[in-house]
Design an enzyme around this catalytic site. Structure first.
Site, mmCIF file in Angstrom:
data_model
loop_
_atom_site.group_PDB
_atom_site.id
_atom_site.type_symbol
_atom_site.label_atom_id
_atom_site.label_comp_id
_atom_site.label_asym_id
_atom_site.label_seq_id
_atom_site.Cartn_x
_atom_site.Cartn_y
_atom_site.Cartn_z
ATOM 1 N N ARG A 48 0.849 -1.196 0.000
ATOM 2 C CA ARG A 48 0.000 0.000 0.000
ATOM 3 C C ARG A 48 0.885 1.246 0.000
ATOM 4 N NH1 ARG A 48 -4.323 1.238 4.744
ATOM 5 N NH2 ARG A 48 -2.470 1.951 5.851
ATOM 6 N N SER A 117 -12.738 -2.639 1.904
ATOM 7 C CA SER A 117 -12.826 -1.949 3.194
ATOM 8 C C SER A 117 -14.281 -1.600 3.492
ATOM 9 C CB SER A 117 -12.003 -0.658 3.164
ATOM 10 O OG SER A 117 -10.635 -0.946 3.002
ATOM 11 N N LYS A 146 -3.254 6.825 7.126
ATOM 12 C CA LYS A 146 -3.886 7.238 5.873
ATOM 13 C C LYS A 146 -4.365 8.675 5.996
ATOM 14 C CE LYS A 146 -6.615 4.447 3.593
ATOM 15 N NZ LYS A 146 -7.818 3.642 3.332
#
Length: 216
Positions: A48, A117, A146
């Site tokens: 990620r 998610s 994030k």
């Protein structure tokens, strides 16, 4: 997930789901960090990285794909469907604002897993109906990894998922050594860990500490 074939159905058959996070890795490359994760017995890695250029992401993912295959570990790419297909990943993880599950399935075929998610019961139900292979549940606690993260959902939503959703899920968001046992004891079988591992001075020792905390 040792020597058995990694499939859509068993991709979450492990305790710790590790994600890369270059900016929290204390100057180490993603390759260095993933190598330490795999050497510590981690069997599921998600790549990620939002800020790295495409060519660099491809190079890193090709190397990580080789490493995970050698270690018998599953490899998931976050968001980037093209990249996941190019490197032969085992799965793709998408968010609520990404392409819908049915459209992603058309592109990737039947072999690759799709994780989605979710943050609410409605999203979890929709994910199951859409054909997701697993869901992310969280953020359980506040997280800073994030930029566009939603507010923590706490245990209420996870407790609901444990009772009502039949597909596998990974708990994510702010999970650390001091609270991992609480998450597992409420029914999570797999937890996603980011900064606690990538930011550890000794990744192997941290993985050992997390597993010891789970075992208590």
């Amino acid at each position: 997930m040792s020597d058995k074939k990694i499939t859509r159905q068993n991709i979450l058959d492990t305790d710790i789901y590790c994600l890369t996070a270059l900016k929290f890795s204390k100057g180490r490359s993603n390759i260095e960090v993933v190598r330490e994760m795999l050497d510590s017995g981690i069997k599921l890695i998600q790549y990620r990285e939002k800020e790295i250029k495409s060519g660099q992401k491809y190079k890193e993912c090709m190397e990580i794909r080789k490493m995970t295959r050698k270690a018998g570990a599953a490899f998931i790419v976050n968001d980037d469907i093209d990249l996941a297909m190019m490197v032969g990943a085992d799965g793709i993880h998408i968010g609520q604002e990404d392409f819908p599950v049915h459209a992603v399935r058309k592109l990737i075929g039947e072999e690759m897993a799709i994780g989605l998610s979710t943050h609410t019961p409605e999203e979890a139900r929709a994910a199951v109906e859409a054909g997701a292979d697993y869901i992310g549940v969280g953020p359980i606690f506040k997280t800073y990894t994030k930029e566009d993260v939603v507010d923590p959902v706490g245990f209420e939503y996870m407790d609901w998922v444990v009772k009502n959703i039949d597909i596998p899920f990974v708990a994510i968001g702010g999970i650390k050594e001091h609270n991992i046992a609480d998450v597992m004891n409420r029914g999570a079988k797999c937890v996603a860990i980011v900064t606690e591992i990538v930011g550890a001075d000794d990744i192997g020792a941290m993985v050992g500490n997390l597993r010891a905390a789970i075992a208590k």
